[in-house]
Design a protein around this motif. Structure first.
Motif, PDB file in Angstrom:
ATOM      1  N   LYS B   2       0.773  -1.249  -0.085  1.00  0.00           N
ATOM      2  CA  LYS B   2      -0.075  -0.041   0.152  1.00  0.00           C
ATOM      3  C   LYS B   2       0.904   1.186  -0.003  1.00  0.00           C
ATOM      4  O   LYS B   2       2.201   1.212   0.743  1.00  0.00           O
ATOM      5  N   GLU B   3       0.384   2.233  -0.440  1.00  0.00           N
ATOM      6  CA  GLU B   3       1.083   3.593  -0.874  1.00  0.00           C
ATOM      7  C   GLU B   3       1.054   3.935   0.686  1.00  0.00           C
ATOM      8  O   GLU B   3      -0.206   4.030   1.258  1.00  0.00           O
ATOM      9  N   SER B   4       2.113   4.938   1.160  1.00  0.00           N
ATOM     10  CA  SER B   4       1.847   5.454   2.593  1.00  0.00           C
ATOM     11  C   SER B   4       1.212   6.550   2.451  1.00  0.00           C
ATOM     12  O   SER B   4       0.560   7.013   1.656  1.00  0.00           O
ATOM     13  N   GLY B   5       0.490   6.802   3.733  1.00  0.00           N
ATOM     14  CA  GLY B   5      -0.540   8.086   3.913  1.00  0.00           C
ATOM     15  C   GLY B   5      -0.166   9.336   3.376  1.00  0.00           C
ATOM     16  O   GLY B   5       0.803   9.504   2.876  1.00  0.00           O
ATOM     17  N   SER B   6      -1.188  10.116   3.605  1.00  0.00           N
ATOM     18  CA  SER B   6      -1.049  11.579   3.066  1.00  0.00           C
ATOM     19  C   SER B   6      -0.009  12.204   3.618  1.00  0.00           C
ATOM     20  O   SER B   6       0.402  12.225   4.758  1.00  0.00           O
ATOM     21  N   LEU B   7       0.570  12.985   2.575  1.00  0.00           N
ATOM     22  CA  LEU B   7       1.502  13.952   3.133  1.00  0.00           C
ATOM     23  C   LEU B   7       1.008  15.232   3.936  1.00  0.00           C
ATOM     24  O   LEU B   7       2.108  15.847   4.290  1.00  0.00           O
ATOM     25  N   GLY B   8      -0.053  15.623   4.031  1.00  0.00           N
ATOM     26  CA  GLY B   8      -0.638  16.670   4.264  1.00  0.00           C
ATOM     27  C   GLY B   8      -0.688  17.907   3.321  1.00  0.00           C
ATOM     28  O   GLY B   8      -1.126  18.860   3.671  1.00  0.00           O
ATOM     29  N   TYR B   9      -0.510  17.416   2.127  1.00  0.00           N
ATOM     30  CA  TYR B   9      -0.511  18.482   0.927  1.00  0.00           C
ATOM     31  C   TYR B   9      -0.515  17.407  -0.149  1.00  0.00           C
ATOM     32  O   TYR B   9      -0.145  16.456  -0.294  1.00  0.00           O
ATOM     33  N   SER B  10      -0.948  18.412  -1.406  1.00  0.00           N
ATOM     34  CA  SER B  10      -0.692  17.609  -2.662  1.00  0.00           C
ATOM     35  C   SER B  10       0.472  17.723  -3.468  1.00  0.00           C
ATOM     36  O   SER B  10       0.980  18.890  -3.705  1.00  0.00           O
ATOM     37  N   ASN B  11       0.975  16.539  -3.613  1.00  0.00           N
ATOM     38  CA  ASN B  11       2.443  16.792  -4.158  1.00  0.00           C
ATOM     39  C   ASN B  11       2.484  16.969  -5.469  1.00  0.00           C
ATOM     40  O   ASN B  11       3.197  17.176  -6.245  1.00  0.00           O
ATOM     41  N   GLU B  12       1.026  16.940  -6.183  1.00  0.00           N
ATOM     42  CA  GLU B  12       0.756  17.166  -7.503  1.00  0.00           C
ATOM     43  C   GLU B  12       0.830  18.767  -7.761  1.00  0.00           C
ATOM     44  O   GLU B  12       1.630  19.475  -8.536  1.00  0.00           O
ATOM     45  N   THR B  13       0.016  19.587  -6.875  1.00  0.00           N
ATOM     46  CA  THR B  13       0.133  20.801  -6.972  1.00  0.00           C
ATOM     47  C   THR B  13       1.053  21.564  -6.230  1.00  0.00           C
ATOM     48  O   THR B  13       1.408  22.613  -6.612  1.00  0.00           O
ATOM     49  N   GLU B  14       1.448  20.967  -5.210  1.00  0.00           N
ATOM     50  CA  GLU B  14       2.618  21.494  -4.585  1.00  0.00           C
ATOM     51  C   GLU B  14       3.844  20.696  -4.658  1.00  0.00           C
ATOM     52  O   GLU B  14       4.453  20.367  -3.904  1.00  0.00           O
ATOM     53  N   PHE B  15       4.135  20.705  -6.034  1.00  0.00           N
ATOM     54  CA  PHE B  15       5.293  19.769  -6.127  1.00  0.00           C
ATOM     55  C   PHE B  15       6.791  20.414  -5.465  1.00  0.00           C
ATOM     56  O   PHE B  15       7.578  19.587  -5.103  1.00  0.00           O
ATOM     57  N   GLU B  16       6.710  21.801  -5.564  1.00  0.00           N
ATOM     58  CA  GLU B  16       8.008  22.391  -5.087  1.00  0.00           C
ATOM     59  C   GLU B  16       8.166  21.926  -3.525  1.00  0.00           C
ATOM     60  O   GLU B  16       9.453  21.646  -3.307  1.00  0.00           O
ATOM     61  N   GLN B  17       7.068  22.039  -2.962  1.00  0.00           N
ATOM     62  CA  GLN B  17       7.222  21.714  -1.587  1.00  0.00           C
ATOM     63  C   GLN B  17       7.784  20.382  -1.581  1.00  0.00           C
ATOM     64  O   GLN B  17       8.552  19.883  -0.459  1.00  0.00           O
TER      65      GLN B  17
END
Lengths: 288, 204
Positions: B2-17
């Motif tokens: 299983k993929e690990s849980g949420s990062l707390g932000y969207s890595n698609e829209t906030e890729f820089e972070q």
């Protein structure tokens, strides 16, 4: 995951044996990704593990084939029995029957010892009529006609017709490719016609191989087969050559040129990886 | 996996972070990326697989795992040097590397057959002489021969322990069969493996 945890929990060996939990596997993989010394340790352990796997497999194979000597002995006994039975066939049986002539009264065709003696006498007489000083003349005749002498070679008279070898036909043009090597043959062109000159054919296998690696470690051979399916089944090629490569601008070139004595017929050539048995190129040619 | 849980932000829209987190070696970002790659690359490698020779020492599982782990190592090396605008670029790089590592894997399988299954160097002498660089094969073969020699000197019990361990059997079961307790079985295995690894290290 730190070093202490890795050592104490046997993580490297368990990683190679796929015994880590999902979380351990992720942590260990990320740790290894960043740590070249850990990568080196894993590689060392991998060599050890592979050696153990190999030893274990060899042992199993030995166990698996432990019954082979019994089968071998049994086969020998069976062959012996078969041989004995054949020895008892009517032709040879007559020898025994000769000792009992009364039983052979109805078998006029069977040679008697007397007849055999007469035959032997005839043979001796024939030999006496052809004294040894005839022999040099015979040899001289053979020397004058050397092609006759060469025809005696059993290798060359195999392809007697043009009927296709169905076992090899299906491989032609399928472009057998591996992930490692792609062969491109410039000669011969498949299904080409070749004419004999003084009973011989110029046979050339040339082309290049593309490989993702900087060298070719595989062992390839070119084999030339007759159209006889039995020969291919037994992998009894007429000729075989090792393929040697010359690197030019990142491509590996090969070229084999031979002047072969071949009878008219249909022939098949193939390039095979001798380690894996994988066929990379299969083609055919007609000799006319 | 299983993929690990949420990062707390969207890595698609906030890729820089997200990429900053990767560069900072933050574990949640790397865990996420690892799971993301594993869930996609492993099935893809399985689909691509199918050419392992029947006598390969490795199982398909070994082969795929090795290809994946080596891809990840190479990805990390290239990630440190590269510039990436979105997740697709990271994924694309990982797949390209995986394809290459798969090819390397097949090449290694072929090398392994020469290293592990040729009994005599002399037998193969002619064949090796046609290769451009047989040194590595010879070197590896010597290491394997040293290991085999050492294995042949081990007492039967110890050898059996190692073989069964390499077969994936639990140490507890091996200990029971050998009539020893699990701790001493673990210790014996540890010592024997350490010795074997030292032979490789010394030869390498």
């Amino acid at each position: 995951m730190n070093r202490k945890y890795i050592e104490e929990n046997d993580v490297i060996d368990r990683y190679l044996l796929h015994q880590l939990s999902e979380e351990e596997l992720r942590d260990f993989s990320l740790e290894m990704m960043q740590d070249p010394s850990l990568q080196a340790e894993v590689e060392e352990a991998r060599v050890v593990m592979k050696t153990l796997w190999k030893t274990r497999r060899t042992k199993r194979a030995k166990k698996k084939f432990r019954w082979l000597p019994i089968v071998f002995i049994f086969s020998i006994l069976l062959l012996g029995l078969l041989g004995y039975t054949l020895f008892q066939s009517p032709k040879n049986f007559s020898i025994d029957q000769i000792s009992n002539p009364e039983e052979n009264m109805d078998s006029p065709e069977l040679p008697t010892s007397e007849k055999r003696e007469t035959k032997l006498q005839e043979q001796i007489e024939t030999e006496n009529e052809n004294p040894p000083n005839d022999l040099p003349a015979k040899n001289t005749l053979e020397q004058q006609n050397p092609s006759k002498e060469k025809k005696a070679s059993p290798k060359k008279a195999i392809a007697a017709d043009f009927s296709p070898n169905t076992l090899l036909e299906s491989w032609i043009g399928t472009g057998v490719r591996s992930n490692e090597y792609s062969f491109f043959l410039s000669k011969p062109v498949s299904d080409s016609k070749m004419n004999r000159v003084a009973g011989k054919v110029d046979f050339q296998v040339a082309g290049e191989v593309e490989s993702p690696e900087s060298e070719i470690v595989a062992y390839f051979q070119v084999h030339l087969f007759s159209n006889q399916e039995e020969d291919y089944k037994k992998f009894k090629s007429l000729y075989s050559w090792d393929l040697e490569f010359e690197e030019k601008e990142g491509k590996f070139h090969f070229n084999i040129e031979e002047n072969l004595e071949l009878e008219p017929g249909l022939y098949y050539y193939l390039i095979r990886d001798e380690d894996t048995g994988m066929k990379h190129v299969v083609g055919k040619m007609r000799v006319e | 996996m299983k993929e690990s849980g949420s990062l707390g932000y969207s890595n698609e829209t906030e890729f820089e972070q997200f990429i900053e987190g990767l560069r900072q070696q933050r574990r949640p970002e790397w865990n996420w990326l690892y799971d993301h790659f594993r869930a996609r690359v492993i099935p893809w490698l399985h689909k691509k697989d199918g050419r392992l020779p029947s006598d390969s020492i490795l199982t398909v599982e070994d082969f795929i795992e090795e290809a994946f782990s080596k891809s990840l190592i190479r990805f990390y090396e290239m990630f440190k040097e590269g510039e990436f605008k979105d997740l697709g670029q990271l994924r694309g790089l990982m797949f390209r590397i995986a394809e290459l590592k798969l090819k390397e894997g097949y090449y290694k399988v072929k090398m392994d057959r020469r290293i592990f299954f040729k009994e005599s160097l002399q037998e193969e002498g002619d064949k090796l002489s046609t290769e451009t660089s047989p040194d590595k094969i010879i070197e590896q073969r010597e290491i394997v021969q040293s290991l085999e020699k050492h294995l042949s000197t081990l007492p039967t019990g110890e050898k059996e322990l190692l073989m069964r361990f390499a077969d994936g059997e639990r140490l507890k079961d091996i200990a029971t069969d050998l009539g020893i307790d699990e701790t001493s079985c673990r210790m014996r295995k540890y010592r024997a493996m350490k010795k074997l690894k030292a032979i490789v290290k010394k030869s390498g």
